[in-house]
Scaffold this motif. Sequence first.
Motif, PDB file in Angstrom:
ATOM      1  N   TYR A 156      61.323  19.884   6.858  1.00 51.66           N
ATOM      2  CA  TYR A 156      60.688  20.556   7.989  1.00 51.66           C
ATOM      3  C   TYR A 156      59.298  19.980   8.207  1.00 51.66           C
ATOM      4  CZ  TYR A 156      58.599  24.323  10.732  1.00 51.66           C
ATOM      5  OH  TYR A 156      57.948  25.039  11.703  1.00 51.66           O
ATOM      6  N   GLU A 157      58.985  19.654   9.454  1.00 48.22           N
ATOM      7  CA  GLU A 157      57.664  19.089   9.774  1.00 48.22           C
ATOM      8  C   GLU A 157      56.860  19.947  10.736  1.00 48.22           C
ATOM      9  OE1 GLU A 157      58.142  14.999  10.968  1.00 48.22           O
ATOM     10  OE2 GLU A 157      58.248  14.389   8.868  1.00 48.22           O
ATOM     11  N   GLY A 158      57.489  20.929  11.374  1.00 49.35           N
ATOM     12  CA  GLY A 158      56.731  21.799  12.271  1.00 49.35           C
ATOM     13  C   GLY A 158      57.490  22.149  13.537  1.00 49.35           C
ATOM     14  N   ILE A 159      56.777  22.862  14.407  1.00 48.12           N
ATOM     15  CA  ILE A 159      57.349  23.315  15.678  1.00 48.12           C
ATOM     16  C   ILE A 159      56.852  22.426  16.806  1.00 48.12           C
ATOM     17  CG2 ILE A 159      57.280  25.183  17.401  1.00 48.12           C
ATOM     18  CD1 ILE A 159      59.020  26.037  15.194  1.00 48.12           C
ATOM     19  N   LEU A 160      57.774  21.994  17.640  1.00 51.41           N
ATOM     20  CA  LEU A 160      57.430  21.289  18.870  1.00 51.41           C
ATOM     21  C   LEU A 160      57.532  22.318  19.992  1.00 51.41           C
ATOM     22  CD1 LEU A 160      59.457  18.009  18.291  1.00 51.41           C
ATOM     23  CD2 LEU A 160      57.046  18.438  17.820  1.00 51.41           C
ATOM     24  N   ARG A 161      56.396  22.723  20.509  1.00 48.78           N
ATOM     25  CA  ARG A 161      56.350  23.796  21.500  1.00 48.78           C
ATOM     26  C   ARG A 161      56.864  23.333  22.857  1.00 48.78           C
ATOM     27  NH1 ARG A 161      51.015  25.493  22.369  1.00 48.78           N
ATOM     28  NH2 ARG A 161      50.413  23.379  21.874  1.00 48.78           N
ATOM     29  N   ASP A 162      57.643  24.211  23.506  1.00 51.51           N
ATOM     30  CA  ASP A 162      58.166  23.945  24.855  1.00 51.51           C
ATOM     31  C   ASP A 162      58.810  22.563  24.956  1.00 51.51           C
ATOM     32  OD1 ASP A 162      57.201  26.404  25.570  1.00 51.51           O
ATOM     33  OD2 ASP A 162      55.606  25.658  26.857  1.00 51.51           O
ATOM     34  N   LYS A 163      59.636  22.187  24.017  1.00 54.76           N
ATOM     35  CA  LYS A 163      60.154  20.825  23.905  1.00 54.76           C
ATOM     36  C   LYS A 163      61.279  20.495  24.887  1.00 54.76           C
ATOM     37  CE  LYS A 163      60.704  16.740  22.107  1.00 54.76           C
ATOM     38  NZ  LYS A 163      59.843  15.663  22.504  1.00 54.76           N
ATOM     39  N   ILE A 164      62.298  21.367  24.979  1.00 49.13           N
ATOM     40  CA  ILE A 164      63.494  21.037  25.764  1.00 49.13           C
ATOM     41  C   ILE A 164      63.872  22.230  26.642  1.00 49.13           C
ATOM     42  CG2 ILE A 164      65.935  20.353  25.641  1.00 49.13           C
ATOM     43  CD1 ILE A 164      65.316  19.149  22.869  1.00 49.13           C
ATOM     44  N   ILE A 165      64.285  21.940  27.870  1.00 50.33           N
ATOM     45  CA  ILE A 165      64.745  22.986  28.782  1.00 50.33           C
ATOM     46  C   ILE A 165      66.234  23.216  28.556  1.00 50.33           C
ATOM     47  CG2 ILE A 165      65.072  23.658  31.192  1.00 50.33           C
ATOM     48  CD1 ILE A 165      62.633  21.851  31.838  1.00 50.33           C
ATOM     49  N   ILE A 166      66.563  24.445  28.172  1.00 51.66           N
ATOM     50  CA  ILE A 166      67.956  24.857  27.963  1.00 51.66           C
ATOM     51  C   ILE A 166      68.165  26.151  28.713  1.00 51.66           C
ATOM     52  CG2 ILE A 166      69.689  25.559  26.255  1.00 51.66           C
ATOM     53  CD1 ILE A 166      68.233  23.772  24.235  1.00 51.66           C
ATOM     54  N   ARG A 167      69.224  26.197  29.501  1.00 48.26           N
ATOM     55  CA  ARG A 167      69.540  27.365  30.332  1.00 48.26           C
ATOM     56  C   ARG A 167      68.343  27.746  31.215  1.00 48.26           C
ATOM     57  NH1 ARG A 167      70.746  28.576  25.215  1.00 48.26           N
ATOM     58  NH2 ARG A 167      69.177  30.181  25.152  1.00 48.26           N
ATOM     59  N   GLY A 168      67.614  26.738  31.699  1.00 45.56           N
ATOM     60  CA  GLY A 168      66.502  26.971  32.602  1.00 45.56           C
ATOM     61  C   GLY A 168      65.211  27.419  31.951  1.00 45.56           C
ATOM     62  N   GLU A 169      65.179  27.454  30.636  1.00 45.36           N
ATOM     63  CA  GLU A 169      63.985  27.923  29.922  1.00 45.36           C
ATOM     64  C   GLU A 169      63.501  26.834  28.961  1.00 45.36           C
ATOM     65  OE1 GLU A 169      62.747  31.616  26.948  1.00 45.36           O
ATOM     66  OE2 GLU A 169      64.762  31.529  27.792  1.00 45.36           O
ATOM     67  N   ARG A 170      62.202  26.589  28.969  1.00 41.50           N
ATOM     68  CA  ARG A 170      61.612  25.601  28.065  1.00 41.50           C
ATOM     69  C   ARG A 170      61.487  26.254  26.680  1.00 41.50           C
ATOM     70  NH1 ARG A 170      59.511  20.905  29.334  1.00 41.50           N
ATOM     71  NH2 ARG A 170      59.390  21.327  31.560  1.00 41.50           N
ATOM     72  N   LEU A 171      62.127  25.647  25.687  1.00 44.89           N
ATOM     73  CA  LEU A 171      62.208  26.263  24.361  1.00 44.89           C
ATOM     74  C   LEU A 171      61.550  25.415  23.276  1.00 44.89           C
ATOM     75  CD1 LEU A 171      65.946  27.419  24.499  1.00 44.89           C
ATOM     76  CD2 LEU A 171      63.892  28.790  24.951  1.00 44.89           C
ATOM     77  N   ASP A 172      60.971  26.109  22.302  1.00 43.01           N
ATOM     78  CA  ASP A 172      60.428  25.455  21.117  1.00 43.01           C
ATOM     79  C   ASP A 172      61.582  24.902  20.276  1.00 43.01           C
ATOM     80  OD1 ASP A 172      58.009  26.494  21.977  1.00 43.01           O
ATOM     81  OD2 ASP A 172      57.860  27.995  20.375  1.00 43.01           O
ATOM     82  N   HIS A 173      61.309  23.829  19.554  1.00 46.17           N
ATOM     83  CA  HIS A 173      62.282  23.266  18.619  1.00 46.17           C
ATOM     84  C   HIS A 173      61.579  22.951  17.300  1.00 46.17           C
ATOM     85  CE1 HIS A 173      64.968  22.923  21.992  1.00 46.17           C
ATOM     86  NE2 HIS A 173      65.912  22.452  21.204  1.00 46.17           N
ATOM     87  N   CYS A 174      62.292  23.150  16.215  1.00 45.51           N
ATOM     88  CA  CYS A 174      61.799  22.762  14.897  1.00 45.51           C
ATOM     89  C   CYS A 174      62.049  21.266  14.716  1.00 45.51           C
ATOM     90  CB  CYS A 174      62.545  23.514  13.792  1.00 45.51           C
ATOM     91  SG  CYS A 174      62.322  25.298  13.835  1.00 45.51           S
ATOM     92  N   MET A 175      61.076  20.579  14.153  1.00 45.22           N
ATOM     93  CA  MET A 175      61.207  19.159  13.849  1.00 45.22           C
ATOM     94  C   MET A 175      61.517  18.995  12.377  1.00 45.22           C
ATOM     95  SD  MET A 175      60.988  15.850  14.339  1.00 45.22           S
ATOM     96  CE  MET A 175      60.018  15.368  15.751  1.00 45.22           C
ATOM     97  N   TYR A 176      62.633  18.332  12.092  1.00 50.14           N
ATOM     98  CA  TYR A 176      63.008  17.954  10.734  1.00 50.14           C
ATOM     99  C   TYR A 176      63.104  16.439  10.690  1.00 50.14           C
ATOM    100  CZ  TYR A 176      64.071  22.776   9.641  1.00 50.14           C
ATOM    101  OH  TYR A 176      63.967  24.122   9.410  1.00 50.14           O
ATOM    102  N   ALA A 177      62.760  15.833   9.572  1.00 50.42           N
ATOM    103  CA  ALA A 177      62.852  14.381   9.456  1.00 50.42           C
ATOM    104  C   ALA A 177      63.390  13.981   8.083  1.00 50.42           C
ATOM    105  CB  ALA A 177      61.493  13.735   9.694  1.00 50.42           C
ATOM    106  N   TYR A 178      64.121  12.903   8.111  1.00 57.67           N
ATOM    107  CA  TYR A 178      64.658  12.296   6.902  1.00 57.67           C
ATOM    108  C   TYR A 178      64.113  10.875   6.828  1.00 57.67           C
ATOM    109  CZ  TYR A 178      68.090  10.206   3.749  1.00 57.67           C
ATOM    110  OH  TYR A 178      68.700   9.567   2.716  1.00 57.67           O
TER     111      TYR A 178
END
Length: 182
Positions: A156-178
Amino acid sequence: MKFEIDTERLVLKVLNKQSADKVLEFYLRNRNIFERYEPVIGDDFYTIPHQRKVLEFEYQSIMKLSMLRYWIFEKGNPNQIIGTVSFRNIVKPIYESCTVGYKMDRYFVNMGYCSEALSATIPAITNELGIHRFEALILPDNEPSIHMIQKLGFKYEGILRDKIIIRGERLDHCMYAYLADN
């Protein structure tokens, strides 16, 4: 780049536009699940012509090494797609990174197939394309996806605020990296 990878239970294949009917069947069978987590682009998304266009675009992108998508089939059942893993936004040489995506058919979740597919494809992409960093963006409430990605070693690296629009709403997404060397 390998266009087909076999695992213990699966066959992972790059498809072209001739497979649009199989892809459409996969999306229709899982429509109500996928639409909770991903944007649907275009009013004609659930049509064969649209899926042909997408497969052709993806195939051209694969040839340019800017993305790669494997469709997941069970060994012994080459006619039914049960999932997909994708690697988008492949950036080399400085970043050596990409974004990982995946989805599984509703009838094939919690069977370890997605983990098996990613465990086979991540090393192949590391070895063949020199990708070092794999990023996964996940909705904060998608606990099964978070659990699976963590089991594979993503951090887990953090939250990307308002990252992607889904169902017409801009949503936060968690960032994970390998990181491939870990």
